[in-house]
Design an enzyme around this catalytic site. Sequence first.
Site, short mmCIF file in Angstrom:
data_model
loop_
_atom_site.label_atom_id
_atom_site.label_comp_id
_atom_site.label_asym_id
_atom_site.label_seq_id
_atom_site.Cartn_x
_atom_site.Cartn_y
_atom_site.Cartn_z
CG HIS A 8 -76.07 0.94 33.74
ND1 HIS A 8 -76.38 0.81 32.41
CD2 HIS A 8 -76.99 1.79 34.24
CE1 HIS A 8 -77.45 1.54 32.13
NE2 HIS A 8 -77.84 2.14 33.22
CD GLU A 26 -73.64 0.50 30.01
OE1 GLU A 26 -74.15 -0.23 30.88
OE2 GLU A 26 -74.28 0.99 29.07
CG ASN A 31 -76.33 -3.12 32.06
OD1 ASN A 31 -76.60 -2.31 32.94
ND2 ASN A 31 -75.69 -2.79 30.95
CG ASP A 62 -75.62 9.58 33.78
OD1 ASP A 62 -76.53 10.38 34.02
OD2 ASP A 62 -75.76 8.35 33.86
C1 GLP Z 1 -79.82 5.17 32.52
C2 GLP Z 1 -79.07 6.08 33.50
C3 GLP Z 1 -79.00 5.51 34.89
C4 GLP Z 1 -80.36 4.95 35.28
C5 GLP Z 1 -80.71 3.78 34.41
C6 GLP Z 1 -82.07 3.18 34.69
O1 GLP Z 1 -79.06 4.55 31.56
N1 GLP Z 1 -77.76 6.46 33.08
O2 GLP Z 1 -78.59 6.52 35.79
O3 GLP Z 1 -80.35 4.54 36.61
O4 GLP Z 1 -80.64 4.14 33.04
O5 GLP Z 1 -83.08 3.98 34.15
P1 GLP Z 1 -84.61 3.79 34.44
O6 GLP Z 1 -84.87 4.43 35.76
O7 GLP Z 1 -85.28 4.55 33.32
O8 GLP Z 1 -84.90 2.35 34.40
#
Ligand code: GLP
Length: 268
Positions: free
Chosen positions: A139, A144, A137, A67
């Site tokens: 995702h 989402e 959540n 992303d």
């Molecule tokens: C973001 C990214 C995801 C990631 C998630 C968790 O929103 N788009 O790809 O897996 O958050 O992030 P973290 O590893 O900082 O908890």
Amino acid sequence: MQIIIFDNAEQVAENAAQWVSELIRNKDKPVLGLATGSTPISLYKQLVNKHKNEGLSFNHVSSFNLDEYHNINADNAQSYRSFMKDHLFDHVDINQSNTYLPTCSNSQNPREQGVSYEKKIQELGGIDLQILGIGANGHIGFNEPTSSLASRTRIKTLTQQTLTDNSRLFNEGEEQPTMAMTMGIATIMDARYVLLMATGKNKAKAVNDMITGALSAMCPASALQMHENAVILLDKEAASDLADHQYYQWADQQHRKINETYGFYHNY
Ligand code: GLP
């Protein structure tokens, strides 16, 4: 799903780095799917170490990130391009012209950008190994809850929970984007292998929903229940809501024995 539970986050990163290095040492033109967020940072550290100390080369690797924020310049410190440069690309011998992110500026049509990202992935033969984190959540990427399980690369509006979770990464005065381009769930499902890393207590519920909950667009990561080669690397805290915790650890020991006898086989 193959569920592997480690004592701590460092071991999760070490194991993920083994998966990546096994792929890139054995395939002529490997295609990696990459993720941002705090979880994979320790994986990228391990890969940089392997490059510096063990001669692991990335010069034949192409990569696609999950992303990227909408309408953000590549050189903005908050862009995922900057994140990847800071944590991986600038520290290994990858050819940065072979690294792709699903970008989209205000002057570009998100639908067309999504289609061309999908085409580029196809053109390079598809993703061999997709690294994933998981949002609190459920995702994956920026898919989402309520994202179609058949979705492809497209623009998404982030939920309030994701905006709040990620606000810690923005300094005062920095504008936090509310929209992002993301690979879809079907894009992720096309990868030959997916490797999801989750660490920390705040991921325990999402992890439990992903593994033991219903297959549902309300928990996008639950789509991985339908993936033939989904590997879930957890630390003890992220695994703490799983009722069958002990079974997964026992099964992993058994599988290690099988691998020792018959060798590890990954059909990339
Ligand atoms: C973001 C990214 C995801 C990631 C998630 C968790 O929103 N788009 O790809 O897996 O958050 O992030 P973290 O590893 O900082 O908890």
